[in-house]
Design an enzyme around this catalytic site. Sequence first.
Site: not given
Ligand code: FES
Length: 147
Positions: A33, A103
């Site tokens: 991400c 996360c």
């Molecule tokens: Fe990767 Fe939240 S989307 S840490």
Amino acid sequence: MYSEKVMDHFQNPRNMGEIENASGVGTVGNAKCGDIMRMYLDIDDNGIIQDVKFKTFGCGAAVATSSMATELVKGKNIQEALQVTNKAVMEALDGLPPVKVHCSLLAEEAIHAALWDYAQKHGIEIEGLKKPKSDIHEGEEDETEEY
Ligand code: FES
């Protein structure tokens, strides 16, 4: 979709910033991400975490989990801080949507990375602490359908 606590910690993050000459600093990211989290710990001679700050370049849940993680480790000793897992952070936030669980892993791993740095600087070993990954995506189960 998000609990009130998540929204609160996202909008009013606690302990955001950095600590100069911190006892330990840990940075972890998730290549998938692209989010990055850095934790700073100020640990006194008795092994108590006197202060903790974070900087997060990431999504709202990453900000909220870092903020909650700092609240959970502040004032604790090292062994207690190790118990602050991503599950503990999520519970304290009244949960996270499944796609945002990673996360909270970033928060757990950032604390471990900062503790690891502290141990390295002091030439000590912290029982139960394994060398943290710099990219939490390594070895993570595939969750591609969520992206
Ligand atoms: Fe990767 Fe939240 S989307 S840490």
